[in-house]
Design a protein around this motif. Structure first.
Motif, short mmCIF file in Angstrom:
data_model
loop_
_atom_site.label_atom_id
_atom_site.label_comp_id
_atom_site.label_asym_id
_atom_site.label_seq_id
_atom_site.Cartn_x
_atom_site.Cartn_y
_atom_site.Cartn_z
N ASN A 130 -6.48 7.25 -4.03
CA ASN A 130 -6.35 7.30 -2.57
C ASN A 130 -5.54 6.09 -2.11
O ASN A 130 -6.10 5.08 -1.68
N GLY A 131 -4.23 6.19 -2.24
CA GLY A 131 -3.37 5.06 -1.94
C GLY A 131 -3.47 4.02 -3.04
O GLY A 131 -4.37 4.07 -3.90
N SER A 132 -2.53 3.07 -3.03
CA SER A 132 -2.62 2.03 -4.07
C SER A 132 -3.80 1.12 -3.81
O SER A 132 -4.29 0.45 -4.72
N GLN A 133 -4.27 1.09 -2.56
CA GLN A 133 -5.43 0.24 -2.27
C GLN A 133 -6.62 0.62 -3.16
O GLN A 133 -7.34 -0.26 -3.65
N LEU A 147 -6.30 -0.96 -6.56
CA LEU A 147 -6.72 -2.37 -6.61
C LEU A 147 -8.23 -2.45 -6.82
O LEU A 147 -8.73 -3.21 -7.64
N TYR A 172 -1.10 -10.62 -0.88
CA TYR A 172 -1.50 -9.49 -0.03
C TYR A 172 -2.99 -9.60 0.33
O TYR A 172 -3.85 -9.65 -0.55
N TYR A 188 -2.39 -10.74 -10.78
CA TYR A 188 -2.00 -9.77 -9.75
C TYR A 188 -0.65 -10.16 -9.17
O TYR A 188 -0.48 -11.28 -8.65
N VAL A 239 2.94 -8.66 -6.85
CA VAL A 239 3.71 -7.65 -6.11
C VAL A 239 5.18 -8.01 -6.39
O VAL A 239 5.75 -8.86 -5.71
N ASN A 249 4.46 -8.34 -0.01
CA ASN A 249 3.73 -8.50 1.24
C ASN A 249 2.84 -9.72 1.06
O ASN A 249 1.99 -9.71 0.17
N ASP A 263 1.52 -4.28 -8.50
CA ASP A 263 1.32 -3.52 -7.27
C ASP A 263 2.71 -3.32 -6.64
O ASP A 263 3.32 -4.28 -6.20
N PRO A 272 4.18 -0.99 -3.99
CA PRO A 272 4.30 0.06 -2.98
C PRO A 272 5.70 0.17 -2.38
O PRO A 272 6.02 1.18 -1.76
N TYR A 273 6.53 -0.88 -2.56
CA TYR A 273 7.81 -0.93 -1.84
C TYR A 273 9.03 -0.72 -2.71
O TYR A 273 10.16 -0.72 -2.20
N THR A 280 2.60 4.46 -4.72
CA THR A 280 2.05 5.16 -3.55
C THR A 280 3.11 6.00 -2.85
O THR A 280 4.31 5.68 -2.93
N SER A 339 2.67 6.19 0.38
CA SER A 339 2.42 5.71 1.74
C SER A 339 3.69 5.28 2.46
O SER A 339 3.83 5.48 3.66
N LYS A 340 4.60 4.63 1.73
CA LYS A 340 5.77 4.07 2.40
C LYS A 340 6.94 5.04 2.38
O LYS A 340 7.90 4.86 3.12
N ARG A 370 -2.84 9.35 2.13
CA ARG A 370 -3.66 8.55 1.22
C ARG A 370 -3.45 8.98 -0.23
O ARG A 370 -4.42 9.27 -0.95
C1 LIG Z 1 1.14 -5.04 -1.46
C2 LIG Z 1 0.41 -3.84 -1.01
N1 LIG Z 1 -0.41 -3.19 -1.85
C3 LIG Z 1 -1.10 -2.10 -1.49
C4 LIG Z 1 -1.00 -1.59 -0.21
C5 LIG Z 1 -1.82 -0.39 0.14
O1 LIG Z 1 -1.07 0.73 0.33
P1 LIG Z 1 -1.63 2.21 0.23
O2 LIG Z 1 -3.08 2.13 -0.11
O3 LIG Z 1 -1.37 2.84 1.54
O4 LIG Z 1 -0.85 2.83 -0.88
C6 LIG Z 1 -0.16 -2.21 0.72
C7 LIG Z 1 -0.06 -1.70 2.11
O5 LIG Z 1 0.45 -2.27 3.00
C8 LIG Z 1 0.55 -3.37 0.31
O6 LIG Z 1 1.35 -4.04 1.15
#
Ligand SMILES: Cc1ncc(COP(=O)(O)O)c(C=O)c1O
Length: 401
Positions: free
Chosen positions: A98-101, A104, A125, A167, A169, A174, A202, A204-205, A231, A233-234, A241
């Motif tokens: 459910n999203g990359s969150q 984590l 982040y 960890y 990014v 972010n 991680d 996402p971008y 993800t 998401s972006k 999600r």
């Molecule tokens: C670095 C980073 N990881 C994870 C997420 C979570 O993204 P999501 O759960 O929507 O995929 C974000 C969202 O802003 C992010 O900036």
């Protein structure tokens, strides 16, 4: 009150910034605070058509419980995407989340005991830091600059601490917008391998690169020690999600068990509709369009900051992603100035809360994806006016508080 909270929950203070930013949600405030994609670019009709087609053709399966690992055709798409980016991957190495969150959270559950050392960049982040705190891990922050984490500083921590997770990014981070350079990717992965430390990548971008060439994913350098998160998401819409993890083989079964305990599986309908979308809609062209629109907004923010911010302000134009990280001239304090900015109908996120230690009060994060160029110019003009007045107020020779 008699409510007995867990230790992890008791340790988390409500955020002052969040309270101020609630005010910034008013429609007349030009807010650069969120990390939001542009809603006008969501492919709403295509997503609606994909859901309708799935419900009509396979509605009963799409509304039923399904497997924890995720819908196989979606995992196959993710595996093919990794493979195309230089990380040979089979569908059975992919777990839909459910999203990359959620990735984590699952990684923390599987890899961290209370007290375990997690190394992060400084700043990092915020919601990842929250996950590590909830796992009651010890977060050790390593300094980073515009090329990402400093390998020498990382080497020192790895030599002296029993690190359980690193960890990172690596692309357009972010909050800093920084991208880990290739030289540093190689150095950092060599260190992780030498110390046998798993790496949580991680990303996402990564698909939102506006200039320069894509760099090797960390998983391509160390596929059996890097756990990669991605993800939709972006690039599609965060409300779906839907994200994924590419798991080293040794971790896979444990992550599946953790996901099962957490939520059984990700939404069946969203997964099937996304597969339908990927088959019937030109996703590559859509992402290319996002790159063009966001790339333009990124350039507008860069040039407008150059025009509006007081002398001595510093930032680096990011190569992609959603954020600029600005360092204001000292002694300006971005947290102190936020209520004044909101009063001028503009908002940002102060940088200090993103730091694990040595917080720099004169930093702030600005999002550029969520506003059209005219709003970016107007909002940054408001911010620039406020900051220039503040700098004048602190100028030597002036009586100031
Ligand atoms: C670095 C980073 N990881 C994870 C997420 C979570 O993204 P999501 O759960 O929507 O995929 C974000 C969202 O802003 C992010 O900036």
């Amino acid at each position: 009150m008699g409510l007995k909270l867990s230790q992890a929950t008791r340790g988390v203070a409500p955020s002052a910034v969040r309270e101020i930013l609630k005010v910034a949600e008013q429609p007349d405030v030009l807010s650069f605070a969120g990390g939001l994609p542009a809603p006008e670019l969501f492919p709403v009709e295509a997503i609606a058509a994909a859901h309708a087609a799935v419900l009509e053709r396979e509605g009963r399966a799409a509304l039923q419980y399904s497997t924890t690992e995720g819908y196989l055709p979606l995992r196959e798409w993710v595996a093919a995407d990794f493979t195309a980016r230089g990380v040979p991957t089979q569908a059975d190495q992919v777990l839909i989340t459910n999203g990359s969150q959620q990735g984590l959270d699952l990684a923390a559950r599987v890899l961290l005991d209370p007290g375990a050392v997690v190394v992060t960049e400084n700043p990092s982040y915020l919601a990842a830091l929250q996950v590590f705190h909830a796992a009651r891990a010890q977060v050790v922050a390593v300094p980073s600059d515009a090329q990402g984490v400093l390998p020498e500083a990382l080497a020192q921590v790895l030599a002296t601490r029993d690190v359980r997770l690193l960890y990172l990014v690596p692309n357009f981070a972010n909050p800093t917008g920084a991208t880990l350079s290739l030289t540093r990717r190689l150095a950092v992965m060599a260190l992780a391998q030498a110390h046998g430390v798993p790496v949580l990548e991680d990303d996402p971008y990564g698909a939102l690169r506006y200039h320069g060439e894509p760099l090797a994913p960390l998983a391509s350098l160390l596929p059996e020690l890097v756990l990669s998160l991605g993800t939709f998401s972006k690039t599609l819409a965060p409300g779906l999600r839907l994200g994924w993890m590419r798991t080293p083989r040794a971790m896979r079964a444990h992550l599946v068990v953790a996901k099962q305990a957490s939520d059984l599986h990700s939404g069946t309908l969203a997964q099937r509709a996304t597969v339908e979308l990927l088959r019937t809609f030109d996703y590559a062209a859509h992402v290319e369009h996002l790159r063009v629109v966001y790339g333009e907004r990124c350039t507008v923010m860069d040039t407008t900051l150059a025009r509006e911010l007081p002398k001595g302000s510093r930032w680096v134009k990011p190569e992609g992603g959603l954020f600029f990280w600005v360092t204001l001239p000292e002694p300006l304090d971005a947290l102190e100035l936020l209520p004044l900015a909101v009063a001028q109908k503009v908002a940002y996120v102060p940088g200090a809360p993103f730091f694990v230690r040595d917080a720099a009060p004169n930093t702030l994060r600005l999002n550029f994806s969520n506003r059209a160029p005219a709003d970016l110019r107007e909002g940054l003009a408001r911010l620039g006016r406020l900051l220039r007045v503040e700098v004048a107020h602190h100028a030597p020779g002036r009586a100031s508080a």
